[in-house]
Design a protein around this motif. Structure first.
Motif, mmCIF file in Angstrom:
data_model
loop_
_atom_site.group_PDB
_atom_site.id
_atom_site.type_symbol
_atom_site.label_atom_id
_atom_site.label_comp_id
_atom_site.label_asym_id
_atom_site.label_seq_id
_atom_site.Cartn_x
_atom_site.Cartn_y
_atom_site.Cartn_z
ATOM 1 N N LYS A 1 0.842 -1.205 0.000
ATOM 2 C CA LYS A 1 0.000 0.000 0.000
ATOM 3 C C LYS A 1 0.877 1.255 0.000
ATOM 4 N N LEU A 2 1.973 1.206 0.705
ATOM 5 C CA LEU A 2 2.872 2.374 0.770
ATOM 6 C C LEU A 2 3.680 2.544 -0.518
ATOM 7 N N MET A 3 3.972 1.453 -1.193
ATOM 8 C CA MET A 3 4.794 1.520 -2.407
ATOM 9 C C MET A 3 3.966 1.829 -3.650
ATOM 10 N N GLY A 4 2.764 1.251 -3.746
ATOM 11 C CA GLY A 4 1.942 1.446 -4.941
ATOM 12 C C GLY A 4 2.355 0.578 -6.124
ATOM 13 N N THR A 5 3.195 -0.421 -5.880
ATOM 14 C CA THR A 5 3.657 -1.311 -6.953
ATOM 15 C C THR A 5 3.417 -2.770 -6.565
ATOM 16 N N PHE B 1 -4.732 7.391 -8.521
ATOM 17 C CA PHE B 1 -3.522 8.161 -8.207
ATOM 18 C C PHE B 1 -3.075 7.889 -6.769
ATOM 19 N N MET B 2 -4.032 7.864 -5.836
ATOM 20 C CA MET B 2 -3.689 7.597 -4.443
ATOM 21 C C MET B 2 -3.079 6.195 -4.276
ATOM 22 N N LYS B 3 -3.612 5.238 -5.032
ATOM 23 C CA LYS B 3 -3.088 3.864 -4.949
ATOM 24 C C LYS B 3 -1.647 3.800 -5.460
ATOM 25 N N LEU B 4 -1.358 4.582 -6.486
ATOM 26 C CA LEU B 4 -0.007 4.580 -7.052
ATOM 27 C C LEU B 4 0.984 5.348 -6.164
ATOM 28 N N MET B 5 0.508 6.344 -5.443
ATOM 29 C CA MET B 5 1.388 7.157 -4.602
ATOM 30 C C MET B 5 1.619 6.546 -3.217
ATOM 31 N N GLY B 6 0.567 5.954 -2.626
ATOM 32 C CA GLY B 6 0.705 5.397 -1.283
ATOM 33 C C GLY B 6 0.639 6.441 -0.181
ATOM 34 N N THR B 7 0.215 7.650 -0.511
ATOM 35 C CA THR B 7 0.116 8.726 0.484
ATOM 36 C C THR B 7 -1.287 9.331 0.468
ATOM 37 N N SER B 8 -1.516 10.363 1.297
ATOM 38 C CA SER B 8 -2.861 10.952 1.402
ATOM 39 C C SER B 8 -3.201 11.861 0.223
ATOM 40 N N CYS B 9 -2.182 12.378 -0.476
ATOM 41 C CA CYS B 9 -2.362 13.299 -1.612
ATOM 42 C C CYS B 9 -3.098 14.577 -1.237
ATOM 43 N N ASP B 10 -3.118 14.911 0.054
ATOM 44 C CA ASP B 10 -3.726 16.170 0.518
ATOM 45 C C ASP B 10 -2.975 17.387 -0.012
ATOM 46 N N LEU B 11 -3.705 18.480 -0.118
ATOM 47 C CA LEU B 11 -3.117 19.755 -0.533
ATOM 48 C C LEU B 11 -4.009 20.879 -0.012
#
Lengths: 201, 201, 201, 201
Positions: free
Chosen positions: A100-104, B98-108
Motif C-alpha cells: 500500500k505504501l509503495m503502490g507497486t 492516483f492515491m493507490k499509485l502514490m501510497g500517500t494521502s495526496c492532501d493539498l
C-alpha cells in the motif's frame, strides 16, 4: 505478524532485542519499551492506542499476509503518514501495508538454497550503515533477487551479492507522508547475529 | 471520469485534441485514436480490452471519485505497472488510482478565487517542458497549494506561483513498475489554450 | 568569505549565533565553538587544522568569489567528501566550492527590489523544517528565481514565492561523499530574524 | 581519449559501431556520422566546432587522464550543460570531465582477475535496458566494486555481480544542466559483443 509466532511472544521479542544490542546498534537497556503484536490477537494487537504510542513498528510476515485485516492495514498506514517509523523485514515485502505504501507489485525473484549473502554497503554515510564497514557476510540466507518492483528509494543502503549469481537491493529507505520506512531483506542477522561475520573497516 | 461529462464525449475529446495540437505538442493528424471513457458507462468504459489497447490514459475526475469501482481501479493499476502511461489532471490527485499509485494521502491546500497562476519551468531539459519557454501564465486558475502530500517525484517539471501567495508542484513525473505517470495541476490550458500566455523563450 | 567583512568578525559571528538561537533552533549556550574565517586572512582562515576541527562550515560570499584560492577550495571540497557539513547561504550559490560540488553552472534569475518572499515548506517531515509551520514571510528579500541550474536535490525543503511573480527552490539538501550540504537562499532571516513572521502551525 | 589509440582511429570507430549494431540497438546504417577524437590530436580533436556538431560524446580514457587539458575539459563541460549527451565508459570514471560533473572523488574498488560479471537489469522500463532481458553475462571482466563515490543517480539501470564476491552500480544515468549522462562500467561488451551471453527474456 504470523500465527506461528503466537505463544512465543516473549522469546521473539527477546531475540530481536538481543539482535539489535549484539550488533552494538543500541545500548542493552534502551529497549525496555519494545513489545510484540501478533496476527491472532484481537485487532492483531495493533489497536489505535497501541499505534498512537508506537514510534517505530517492525513488521514481519510470511504466508499469512492475506489474513491481515484491511481495516488494521489502513490504521497502520495512517500512523506511518503521521510520522511513525516502519521497518519491514524480509518477506514483509509482500505485506499489505508495504504494498500500500509503495503502490507497486513488490515482485522479486527468490530461491531457498541456504546460500551465502554478502551485504555490501552502498551508502556508507547513512546512519543505518554506521559502524558496519564495507560489508557483512550472512552465511545462510534465502535468496531474494532483482528485479524488485518498487519505486526508486530515497537511499539505497545495501546491495546483496548471492553465491548463486543474484543481486538484490537488500536495504532501502523511503519517506511517505511524515513517516520513514526501511525495507530490509535480511532478517536473520537481526535474530541470529551469531551467524554473521563483519568485514574489517 | 465524471458523470457530468456523459453525453458530451465527442466535444470533450475534440477539445483535448485541440488543446494538444494548438500547443504544437502533437501534429493535428496524430490523435485519430483518442477516445473517451466515462463514469456512467459499463465498467466506466475501461474494459480489459480497452486498457490493453491504450498507450496513455488521461484521467480527470472531481466529486465522484468514490463512485469509481475498486475492481476497475485495480485493473487500471495493473496496466500502469505493465507500462501504460497515465496523465492525471487537476482534481484527479484525489482519484483512487492516483492515491493507490502514490501510497500517500495526496492532501493539498486549495482555494477557488479564479486567480492567476504563473507556471514556472523548473526542469527545462525535460521533454514535457519542450518549447514552453520560462513560464506560462494561466489567467484564471483554481489555486492548489503546498504542502502536497506525495512522494518525492522523479522530475519536478513545473512549480506554480499563485497571485494569492501560494506555490504548488504543478507538474511532476513518477515511475511505478513499467508505467510513467504525469500529474498536472493545470487542466484548463489543455482544454482552453486560448486563455494562456506563453513567455518569450 | 568577503573582504568587506574583515574587522567585523565578532559582530558577524554574534549575529549568526543570535539568528540561530532566536529562531529556537539551538539553545543559546550551544554555539560556544562557532568561529569565523574571512577572505583576507592567511589561507582565508581555513587551514587544514581548522577544517579538521570543523563539523559544519557555513559559507557566505558575494562579489569576491574569484578571489578565493583554488587550493583552499580543494581542501574544503576534500573535507566535505570526508563528512564535514556545509551550509551555503544566498549568493554563495556562485562560490567555487558550491559549483565544484554541484558540477553545473548554478545560474539563476535575480532582481533587487526588496520585495517580500514567502518561504513555503515543501517537506514538513525534514528536520530542517521542524517547528517552522507552513511558511515564513521574509519582508525584504532580494529575489532569486527559477530556473536554477543545479542537479535534482536529495530533499527540496523550501520553495520561495516572490511578490514580483517568481518562485525559487529556496532550501535544498544534497549529499556528496560523506558530506551533507544545505543550500539556503534566505540568509537575512538568520542574521536579522526580527524581520520575519512565522505562520501559525 | 588515449594515446595508445592514436593511429587506430578507423578500427576503433568501426568496432564501436559494430558493437552497437550487433546488439541490435541501432540499425547498421545509422552511425554514418560517428567519428573519433584522440588525446594526441590538436585540442584532443575536440574543437569547439566538433563539439557544437556532436549530439552524444562517448568518452573512454585510462592512465592518461591527467594529460587531458583543463581548457578542453571546460569546453566539453559547457557542451554537456547545453545539452550534449555523454556516455562514459569504464575507467572513464576517473576522467576529469566525469569528476567535474559529479563533484565527488569517484573512487571505487577494483581488481584485475578476468572474472565473470553478471550484469543485472534493475530498471527494466528504462530505454537503455530495452531488449536486454534479465541480465547479460560478460565472461571476462575487470572487477569494479562498491563503494563507488558518486552522487545518487537519476536511474540505477544495471548492478553487476562479480564472481569474486563484489557488486557494482554498473550502469547509471545523471542529468546535469540540459545534458544527459550515462556511466557504464562494461566497455568490453560494446567493443567485443561476441564474449557476451544474453539471458532469455
Amino acid at each position: 505478524m504470523n500465527s506461528a509466532m503466537n505463544g512465543r511472544k516473549r522469546e521473539f521479542s527477546r531475540s530481536i532485542r538481543k539482535g539489535f544490542t549484539d550488533t552494538g546498534k543500541l545500548p542493552s537497556g534502551s529497549w525496555t519499551d519494545a513489545q510484540t503484536a501478533t496476527l491472532d490477537e484481537p485487532e492483531h494487537g495493533l489497536t489505535q492506542e497501541v499505534l498512537d504510542n508506537t514510534d517505530v513498528l517492525i513488521w514481519w510476515g510470511h504466508v499469512a499476509h492475506q489474513e491481515v485485516s484491511d481495516e488494521i492495514v489502513n490504521r497502520v498506514h495512517q500512523r506511518v503518514l503521521q510520522g511513525m517509523g516502519l521497518v519491514v523485514l524480509h518477506s514483509g515485502h509482500m505485506s499489505k501495508i508495504f504494498m500500500k505504501l509503495m503502490g507497486t507489485s513488490c515482485d522479486l525473484k527468490w530461491r531457498e538454497a541456504g546460500e551465502k549473502e554478502r551485504l555490501w554497503v552502498m551508502d556508507p554515510s547513512h546512519p543505518i550503515a554506521e559502524g558496519i564497514g564495507e560489508y557483512i557476510d550472512l552465511e545462510q540466507e534465502e535468496m531474494y533477487g532483482a528485479h524488485f518492483d518498487v519505486p526508486a528509494p530515497e537511499s539505497l543502503i545495501f546491495v546483496g551479492w548471492f553465491e548463486g549469481g543474484n543481486v538484490f537491493p537488500s536495504g532501502s529507505t523511503y519517506r511517505r507522508g511524515n513517516g520513514k520506512i526501511f525495507i530490509s531483506n535480511p532478517v536473520m542477522n537481526l535474530i541470529q547475529p551469531i551467524t554473521t561475520k563483519k568485514s574489517k573497516e
